[in-house]
Design a protein around this motif. Sequence first.
Motif, PDB file in Angstrom:
ATOM      1  N   GLY A  58       0.825  -1.217   0.000  1.00  0.00           N
ATOM      2  CA  GLY A  58       0.000   0.000   0.000  1.00  0.00           C
ATOM      3  C   GLY A  58       0.848   1.252   0.000  1.00  0.00           C
ATOM      4  O   GLY A  58       0.637   2.179  -0.791  1.00  0.00           O
ATOM      5  N   ALA A  59       1.862   1.255   0.920  1.00  0.00           N
ATOM      6  CA  ALA A  59       2.736   2.429   0.988  1.00  0.00           C
ATOM      7  C   ALA A  59       3.485   2.619  -0.326  1.00  0.00           C
ATOM      8  O   ALA A  59       3.652   3.751  -0.810  1.00  0.00           O
ATOM      9  N   LEU A  60       3.928   1.491  -0.869  1.00  0.00           N
ATOM     10  CA  LEU A  60       4.661   1.554  -2.140  1.00  0.00           C
ATOM     11  C   LEU A  60       3.781   2.135  -3.243  1.00  0.00           C
ATOM     12  O   LEU A  60       4.208   2.984  -4.043  1.00  0.00           O
ATOM     13  N   ALA A  61       2.526   1.675  -3.244  1.00  0.00           N
ATOM     14  CA  ALA A  61       1.596   2.170  -4.260  1.00  0.00           C
ATOM     15  C   ALA A  61       1.357   3.659  -4.092  1.00  0.00           C
ATOM     16  O   ALA A  61       1.313   4.426  -5.073  1.00  0.00           O
ATOM     17  N   ASN A  62       1.234   4.106  -2.812  1.00  0.00           N
ATOM     18  CA  ASN A  62       1.028   5.538  -2.575  1.00  0.00           C
ATOM     19  C   ASN A  62       2.227   6.346  -3.069  1.00  0.00           C
ATOM     20  O   ASN A  62       2.083   7.425  -3.662  1.00  0.00           O
ATOM     21  N   GLN A  63       3.435   5.816  -2.792  1.00  0.00           N
ATOM     22  CA  GLN A  63       4.644   6.523  -3.217  1.00  0.00           C
ATOM     23  C   GLN A  63       4.695   6.650  -4.735  1.00  0.00           C
ATOM     24  O   GLN A  63       4.997   7.710  -5.285  1.00  0.00           O
ATOM     25  N   VAL A  64       4.374   5.532  -5.396  1.00  0.00           N
ATOM     26  CA  VAL A  64       4.384   5.537  -6.862  1.00  0.00           C
ATOM     27  C   VAL A  64       3.359   6.531  -7.390  1.00  0.00           C
ATOM     28  O   VAL A  64       3.627   7.309  -8.320  1.00  0.00           O
ATOM     29  N   ARG A  65       2.194   6.558  -6.730  1.00  0.00           N
ATOM     30  CA  ARG A  65       1.160   7.492  -7.181  1.00  0.00           C
ATOM     31  C   ARG A  65       1.622   8.948  -7.008  1.00  0.00           C
ATOM     32  O   ARG A  65       1.454   9.783  -7.893  1.00  0.00           O
ATOM     33  N   ASP A  66       2.271   9.228  -5.823  1.00  0.00           N
ATOM     34  CA  ASP A  66       2.751  10.599  -5.594  1.00  0.00           C
ATOM     35  C   ASP A  66       3.764  11.023  -6.644  1.00  0.00           C
ATOM     36  O   ASP A  66       3.842  12.201  -7.007  1.00  0.00           O
ATOM     37  N   GLU A  67       4.583  10.073  -7.073  1.00  0.00           N
ATOM     38  CA  GLU A  67       5.596  10.419  -8.083  1.00  0.00           C
ATOM     39  C   GLU A  67       4.974  10.617  -9.466  1.00  0.00           C
ATOM     40  O   GLU A  67       5.403  11.472 -10.243  1.00  0.00           O
ATOM     41  N   PHE A  68       3.964   9.815  -9.754  1.00  0.00           N
ATOM     42  CA  PHE A  68       3.439   9.807 -11.126  1.00  0.00           C
ATOM     43  C   PHE A  68       2.426  10.910 -11.407  1.00  0.00           C
ATOM     44  O   PHE A  68       2.344  11.399 -12.530  1.00  0.00           O
ATOM     45  N   VAL A  69       1.696  11.325 -10.375  1.00  0.00           N
ATOM     46  CA  VAL A  69       0.618  12.280 -10.625  1.00  0.00           C
ATOM     47  C   VAL A  69       1.149  13.592 -11.220  1.00  0.00           C
ATOM     48  O   VAL A  69       0.627  14.077 -12.234  1.00  0.00           O
ATOM     49  N   PRO A  70       2.228  14.218 -10.649  1.00  0.00           N
ATOM     50  CA  PRO A  70       2.730  15.453 -11.288  1.00  0.00           C
ATOM     51  C   PRO A  70       3.212  15.231 -12.718  1.00  0.00           C
ATOM     52  O   PRO A  70       2.997  16.099 -13.589  1.00  0.00           O
ATOM     53  N   ILE A  71       3.825  14.067 -12.948  1.00  0.00           N
ATOM     54  CA  ILE A  71       4.310  13.790 -14.302  1.00  0.00           C
ATOM     55  C   ILE A  71       3.146  13.733 -15.280  1.00  0.00           C
ATOM     56  O   ILE A  71       3.185  14.281 -16.384  1.00  0.00           O
TER      57      ILE A  71
END
Lengths: 312, 286
Positions: free
Chosen positions: A146-159
Amino acid sequence: MSLLIQHDSDAAALRRGIHRFLFVAALATLALLAAIVVRQGLFRQTTTYSFVTDSAQDIVKGQAVRIAGFRVGAVADVSLKDDGQVVVTMEIDADHMRFVTYDARVELRKEGLVGSPTLEIVPGPDKSRLAAAQARLTFSRAEGLGALANQVRDEFVPILRDIKVITGVLADPQKGLPGTLAQVRASSEALNALLANSNRQVNGIGGAATRVLGKAEEDLSQLGQTLAAANQRLPGLIDRTQQVLDHVEKITAEAEISVPPALREGSAVAADVREIVSGARQAWPIRNFVDAPAPARLKMDSDLRGEAGRAR
Amino acid sequence: MRAKTLLIATLILAGCAAAPNSATSPAEPPRLKAALEAESDGAKRYGRGDYAAAVRRFDEAARIYASIDDMPGAARNRLHLARSELAQGRAEAALLVLESADRGSDAGPTLDTLLLRAQAQLALDRHAAAQQSLAAASGQCAGACPQAASLHLLQARAALAANLAADALAHAEAALKLLQGKDEAAETGNAWRLIAAARLAGGDAGGALPAANAALEIDRQLALPEKIARDWLLIGDIRRKVGAGGTAAAYRRALDVANAAGLADLARQAKEALAANNEVLPERKP
């Protein structure tokens, strides 16, 4: 009578055999029990440690406690306190107490990303002091999926947002790719026209050059004729030149008188040149190397033209 | 030829390469530096007697200073400009420049402005206005100000113009006393010339001649043709008054100097003086 005596001796032997069998069986049973007890750790020395966490998620009684991947104990108790916190008590083999430092922490990890959770005691950097028995250790949860998914989402959303903006700009009919392509097309058409025009002019120049060369050839032939004529007339011309030189001598003598004023004019020219050089120095980078002068101070002269001397 | 071209190209490249290197350049901002250079150049031209060029350079410097809101620099260059105009005999133009300098100053005219204004007014024979300017200047120079000698000299000129020979002599002598031991040759020459003129006006022609000679000696050292010509005219006047010989010779020297320097007005004065002395001038060849 002898038959009865024989029967009694067989029965006694049978009884002794049964007794021996029962005795061996009892010993085996006791040995088995002892083995089970030893195996279950009933006679093992253990030490209790505990930690406090917000949630008992993934923590259950009997869960393995490991140090460096080796099982060294288990969760003995999981209880909910009055303030909502969860107290987890662990029992660790006394033999492994030497690995539990006072600054050790307990991490809840998963074997792989989706494996079963285990508690791992991670010793602290200071190995000189061990944790006391029943000490309370710090606890943390390793980041899961879950945490990993959140981190990935935080990185990808601005991109993704940037990509959206870029594609929007590119798609803009005025400033984007279509507009640029239209401008490039227009420029290339203008360039083509320019090249065609230049081509025509170069052709024209080529024709003119050919004509000039032809004319030059004619002129050269005329020059040859002129030189021949000059060759005939040269002696007379030399005589005439001698006369001209006599005149020049006279002019030179007169120039001795008239040239000095002209030289004085030269100083005016020099002043102009100084002005030009001064102007050039203003614009030329070399002026960066010249220090700026100090503010000027003119000497006082209360009678600049000497007017006071004589009544007008 | 090829080497020369290469040398020029190398110099151009070196100059261009050095241009952005501001680390070696002095600290002054470019416009301030340009103003200082124009001012310095103007002062050099003024010193050489090229007053027309000095006027252009001081005007340029004043405009640059004004453009960077450096009011002291602008005012200083307007004064230089007015002085250069006066040196050219353009007293009206000098007064206009001084008026513009006054407009740029919140504190009223400075002592230097007042002195230059008086000088211009004396040149235009506006004696009353000159007296007012000098009175205002005296108010600003109550003690021993650096311009005290110049103030005395201008007061002497004003007194001489008002036929107050004794006052003129007193002021000129006071100025000469203040100038002793100072590197102010031009003002010292002015003082001697005024003493000579005041003594002549006061009837002491005998005492005037050495003073006029002293002025001439200084003006020769400074190589100032206009002043030299005027000194010779004054010497001629004194000699005529004394009745000694050499009067016509003095006027002729004045005429020669004026002709050589292209000073038409002074040449005319010298001719008139010679004519008044019954001297017949030889015909000049065209």
